[in-house]
Design an enzyme around this catalytic site. Structure first.
Site, short mmCIF file in Angstrom:
data_model
loop_
_atom_site.label_atom_id
_atom_site.label_comp_id
_atom_site.label_asym_id
_atom_site.label_seq_id
_atom_site.Cartn_x
_atom_site.Cartn_y
_atom_site.Cartn_z
N TRP A 247 86.50 81.31 16.34
CA TRP A 247 86.58 82.37 17.35
C TRP A 247 85.27 83.15 17.40
O TRP A 247 84.84 83.58 18.47
CB TRP A 247 87.74 83.31 17.01
N HIS A 248 84.62 83.31 16.25
CA HIS A 248 83.39 84.11 16.20
C HIS A 248 82.22 83.42 16.88
O HIS A 248 81.27 84.09 17.28
CB HIS A 248 83.03 84.43 14.74
N GLY A 249 82.27 82.12 17.01
CA GLY A 249 81.15 81.46 17.68
C GLY A 249 81.24 79.95 17.59
O GLY A 249 81.87 79.40 16.68
#
Length: 392
Positions: A247-249
């Protein structure tokens, strides 16, 4: 309708955020297998804050399906919830149930405006006076070739980034919470002094609380949580933190960072289940801080290879160049050291009694005016840097 809505939201998120990553890896694999040199033709621009407003859309749809939240029949009010500007770009992730009453029955008053403004200034100060002061040193150190990374520099870079990302993100959250309160909305807290945690489980109850609770309520519990046996619980934790990392990248380093934290959470649960052991006390604080610190190296580095090289440098396992171009003071000057000391103190010192004493006093306002003036002085040289979580 639930499947259609959730699939549509996740599909849009995948297209804008992960399609470049996926296509690049597929083309790289094809090139290795067939000895070709194809280039990735795709370059899709990433909308700012897409991860946050997509998750808010999903939470609304699921809560309506579960009967937790009523249907919002006004399109403008639903759009207001999803695109509410104070927290649109970098969170916190706000549930519809938290604000649905205030959507219709807001009560703006001078007390909320005052405390919201003070909270906004505190968040701005975290960003401008701490995170942005540390930013140049962090970037310089992490950009160094591994041959120039001394033990002192590598540890300094990791410690400075640990402070920078906390004050950067918690500062934005404070600004969003404060601005929303100025308009009559009351958001839940998103950070609760995570660096005083005694174990990784506690850390994730204190760090980015809105994201942790989202994955708990919409992924972990629907998968079965801890209700379907020990092995299933471990598998659910692994899935949740792989998704949390991704989700963060769109990068292998973020996946590895999520897996890294997932492994420690599984290990802690295993120790509690089999031997009734849990890290606590000062020893737990120190061990947790080091675990989190090494994790932030994975988070900051662009590639897995560079992260491994950086971690090796922290333990003196890299081959240094014969001549280093700059000394330690070039990367970490006195201002940075002073700011880091102040930041570390604020990150671990419980200021609850001071907050309670100042909450309804004029001293709080006077202190915030001083902070605002300092921020204006620092911003006058146009040295502001984008928030780290704008990327997500």
């Amino acid at each position: 309708m639930l499947i259609l809505a959730v699939t549509g939201n996740i599909g849009l998120l995948f297209w804008f955020k992960y399609f470049n990553f996926t296509s690049a890896n597929i083309i790289s694999l094809i090139n290795k297998i067939f000895d070709k040199a194809y280039e990735n033709p795709f370059s899709i621009a990433l909308p700012i804050g897409i991860s946050f407003f997509t998750f808010q859309s999903i939470s609304y749809v699921v809560d309506v399906y579960r009967g937790i939240a009523p249907v919002q029949k006004s399109f403008s009010k639903l759009a207001l919830y999803i695109s509410f500007f104070p927290q649109l770009i970098a969170g916190p992730i706000v549930r519809y149930t938290e604000v649905m009453e205030e959507m219709d029955h807001r009560q703006e008053n001078i007390n909320d405006f005052y405390h919201g403004l003070c909270r906004f200034i505190v968040g701005l100060s975290k960003k401008v006076l701490i995170a942005d002061v540390l930013y140049p040193s962090v970037n310089k150190i992490f950009a160094l070739p591994v041959q120039e990374l001394t033990v002192a520099l590598s540890w300094s870079g990791a410690c400075l980034f640990m402070l920078e990302i906390y004050f950067d993100f918690s500062g934005y959250s404070d600004m969003a919470i404060g601005m929303a309160r100025m308009f009559g909305f009351h958001f839940h807290e998103n950070f609760n002094m995570p660096y005083i945690s005694q174990n990784i489980t506690e850390f994730w109850r204190r760090w980015h609380i809105s994201l942790s609770s989202f994955f708990r309520d919409y992924v972990y519990i629907p998968l079965g949580g801890n209700r379907k046996g020990v092995s299933k619980t471990y598998a659910n934790l692994a899935i949740v933190f792989l998704l949390c990392g991704f989700w963060h990248g769109a990068s292998w380093t973020f996946l590895l960072w999520g897996a890294y934290h997932g492994c420690f959470l599984i290990a802690e649960r295993m120790l509690r289940y089999k031997w009734h052991f849990a890290m606590k006390g000062m020893a737990g604080n120190v061990v947790t801080l080091f675990i989190v610190l090494f994790g932030w190296v994975l988070f900051q580095c662009d590639t897995v290879t560079s992260a491994i090289h950086y971690l090796k440098a922290m333990f003196g396992m890299n081959q240094l160049a014969e001549h280093l171009y700059y000394q330690y003071a070039y990367y970490v000057d006195k201002e940075v050291i002073f700011t880091a000391c102040v930041g570390f103190f604020l990150a671990i010192f419980p200021c609850y009694k001071i907050k309670e004493k100042w909450n309804c006093s004029l001293w709080k306002g006077m202190f915030c005016i001083i902070l605002l003036l300092l921020c204006m002085i620092y911003l006058s040289d146009a040295s502001f840097h984008a928030f780290i979580y704008f990327r997500f």
